[in-house]
Design an enzyme around this catalytic site. Structure first.
Site, PDB file in Angstrom:
ATOM      1  N   LYS A   1       0.098   4.247  -0.175  1.00  0.00           N
ATOM      2  CA  LYS A   1      -0.528   5.420   0.469  1.00  0.00           C
ATOM      3  C   LYS A   1      -0.307   6.657  -0.413  1.00  0.00           C
ATOM      4  CE  LYS A   1      -0.029   3.112   4.863  1.00  0.00           C
ATOM      5  NZ  LYS A   1       0.184   3.175   6.298  1.00  0.00           N
TER       6      LYS A   1
ATOM      7  N   GLU B   1      -6.463   4.777   8.244  1.00  0.00           N
ATOM      8  CA  GLU B   1      -6.192   6.192   7.938  1.00  0.00           C
ATOM      9  C   GLU B   1      -7.414   6.861   7.311  1.00  0.00           C
ATOM     10  OE1 GLU B   1      -2.538   5.482   5.804  1.00  0.00           O
ATOM     11  OE2 GLU B   1      -1.584   4.898   7.692  1.00  0.00           O
TER      12      GLU B   1
ATOM     13  N   GLY C   1       2.881  -1.194   4.200  1.00  0.00           N
ATOM     14  CA  GLY C   1       2.929   0.230   3.871  1.00  0.00           C
ATOM     15  C   GLY C   1       4.348   0.653   3.531  1.00  0.00           C
ATOM     16  N   GLY C   2       5.013   1.264   4.498  1.00  0.00           N
ATOM     17  CA  GLY C   2       6.348   1.852   4.285  1.00  0.00           C
ATOM     18  C   GLY C   2       7.326   0.949   3.550  1.00  0.00           C
TER      19      GLY C   2
ATOM     20  N   GLU D   1      -5.123  -4.913  10.794  1.00  0.00           N
ATOM     21  CA  GLU D   1      -4.064  -3.929  10.983  1.00  0.00           C
ATOM     22  C   GLU D   1      -4.291  -3.183  12.297  1.00  0.00           C
ATOM     23  OE1 GLU D   1      -2.184  -2.750   6.986  1.00  0.00           O
ATOM     24  OE2 GLU D   1      -3.941  -1.503   7.236  1.00  0.00           O
TER      25      GLU D   1
ATOM     26  N   GLY E   1       2.956   2.017  10.786  1.00  0.00           N
ATOM     27  CA  GLY E   1       3.963   3.062  10.638  1.00  0.00           C
ATOM     28  C   GLY E   1       4.736   3.380  11.906  1.00  0.00           C
TER      29      GLY E   1
ATOM     30  N   SER F   1       3.697  -2.363  10.218  1.00  0.00           N
ATOM     31  CA  SER F   1       5.152  -2.468  10.427  1.00  0.00           C
ATOM     32  C   SER F   1       5.740  -3.814  10.014  1.00  0.00           C
ATOM     33  CB  SER F   1       5.508  -2.141  11.885  1.00  0.00           C
ATOM     34  OG  SER F   1       5.195  -0.784  12.168  1.00  0.00           O
TER      35      SER F   1
ATOM     36  N   ASN G   1       0.869  -1.178   0.000  1.00  0.00           N
ATOM     37  CA  ASN G   1       0.000   0.000   0.000  1.00  0.00           C
ATOM     38  C   ASN G   1       0.907   1.230   0.000  1.00  0.00           C
ATOM     39  OD1 ASN G   1      -1.746   2.092   0.612  1.00  0.00           O
ATOM     40  ND2 ASN G   1      -2.243   1.352   2.678  1.00  0.00           N
TER      41      ASN G   1
ATOM     42  N   HIS H   1      -9.311   1.393   5.322  1.00  0.00           N
ATOM     43  CA  HIS H   1      -8.014   1.534   5.988  1.00  0.00           C
ATOM     44  C   HIS H   1      -8.170   2.473   7.180  1.00  0.00           C
ATOM     45  CE1 HIS H   1      -3.867   2.563   6.795  1.00  0.00           C
ATOM     46  NE2 HIS H   1      -3.528   1.476   6.125  1.00  0.00           N
TER      47      HIS H   1
HETATM   48  P1  PGA Z   1       3.109   0.144   7.555  1.00  0.00           P
HETATM   49  O1  PGA Z   1       1.613   0.378   7.041  1.00  0.00           O
HETATM   50  O2  PGA Z   1       3.612  -1.123   6.927  1.00  0.00           O
HETATM   51  O3  PGA Z   1       3.871   1.369   7.084  1.00  0.00           O
HETATM   52  O4  PGA Z   1       3.057   0.045   9.036  1.00  0.00           O
HETATM   53  C1  PGA Z   1       0.743  -0.705   6.889  1.00  0.00           C
HETATM   54  C2  PGA Z   1      -0.585  -0.224   6.331  1.00  0.00           C
HETATM   55  O5  PGA Z   1      -1.085   0.804   6.776  1.00  0.00           O
HETATM   56  O6  PGA Z   1      -1.162  -0.874   5.438  1.00  0.00           O
END
Ligand code: PGA
Length: 253
Positions: free
Chosen positions: A15, A101, A236-237, A169, A175, A215, A13, A99
């Site tokens: 983002k 967010e 994500g990251g 999640e 993150g 993470s 993802n 999600h």
């Molecule tokens: P992250 O994000 O791997 O940066 O923690 C995961 C996500 O929000 O899908």
């Protein structure tokens, strides 16, 4: 261990990250995959602006593509929104909905997430429905209740193992570099599988993929992916750089 109907999925993802220059990472990922045959499906979910060019760049590679959100209507006066049908037209196979967010930044409720997931289904997309507790909810011992409520509210009727994927999640793991213990992941994933049986029926629940997200990194992927009822990762990251993302995919090699 329940055998899902489909291979595990490692989905990235991006983002609100990525411009045309970032498509270089797709070339690098394709290069990594040239001599590798991981036992998982692979997907990247870029921002809307990159869907068409990424689709072209992916070509006939084994990497699938998904959107990060969609509106629940087919078209209309919804400035700034994008319909599931528009996402499908880019060549996307899936769409993330709900999600944390989006739930936090845009006040999306389970009801809205359910409508968005139904829209993804209508457009022929797999809905990747995200759920997860906050740190306050976990510390109050409410994690499993929160998960049950989110599942019941966010998974629309018509969901099955082919058109729906659940992503667990924990909000506090996204993150932050903090991950739950494997015991905590196992507990929640088993709970999700059990609750799904009451929503989509036992057979579809057995076959449905449940991803872990929050993470996930190359260093912890193998351990997290080995947990019972974990059928892949939402990343994500660590999905932004092909080297890191491939390091996670390696959990399935
Ligand atoms: P992250 O994000 O791997 O940066 O923690 C995961 C996500 O929000 O899908």
């Amino acid at each position: 261990m329940p055998k899902t109907k489909f291979p595990p999925l490692v989905a990235g993802n991006w983002k609100m990250n990525g411009t045309l220059a970032s498509l270089e990472e797709i070339d690098k990922l394709k290069e990594h995959l040239k001599n590798a045959d991981p036992a998982c499906d692979i997907m990247i979910c870029p921002p809307f602006t990159l869907l068409f060019p990424m689709s072209e760049r992916l070509g006939d590679s084994r990497i699938a593509m998904g959107g990060q959100d969609c509106h629940w209507e087919v078209s209309g006066a919804h400035t700034g929104d994008v319909a599931a049908e528009m996402i499908a037209e880019t060549g996307a196979a899936a769409c993330i909905v709900g999600h944390s967010e989006r739930r936090a930044d845009h006040g999306e409720t389970d009801e809205i997430v359910s409508r968005k997931a139904a829209a993804a289904h209508r457009a022929g997309l797999v809905a990747i429905i995200c759920i997860g507790e906050t740190i306050e909810e976990r510390e109050a011992g409410k994690t499993l209740d929160v998960i049950s409520t989110q599942l019941k509210g966010s998974v629309p009727s018509g969901s099955d193992a082919a058109n729906t994927i659940i992503a667990y999640e924990p909000v506090w793991a996204i993150g932050t570099g903090h991950t739950p213990t494997t015991e905590q992941v196992a507990e929640v994933h088993a709970h999700i599988r059990k609750e799904l049986a009451g929503i989509v029926g036992a057979e579809e629940a057995e076959g449905m993929r449940i991803l872990y997200g929050g993470s996930v990194k190359p260093a912890n992927a193998a351990e997290l992916m080995s947990v019972e009822n974990v059928n892949g990762a939402l990343v994500g990251g660590a999905s932004l750089k092909a080297d890191d993302f491939f390091g996670i995919i390696k959990a399935y090699m």
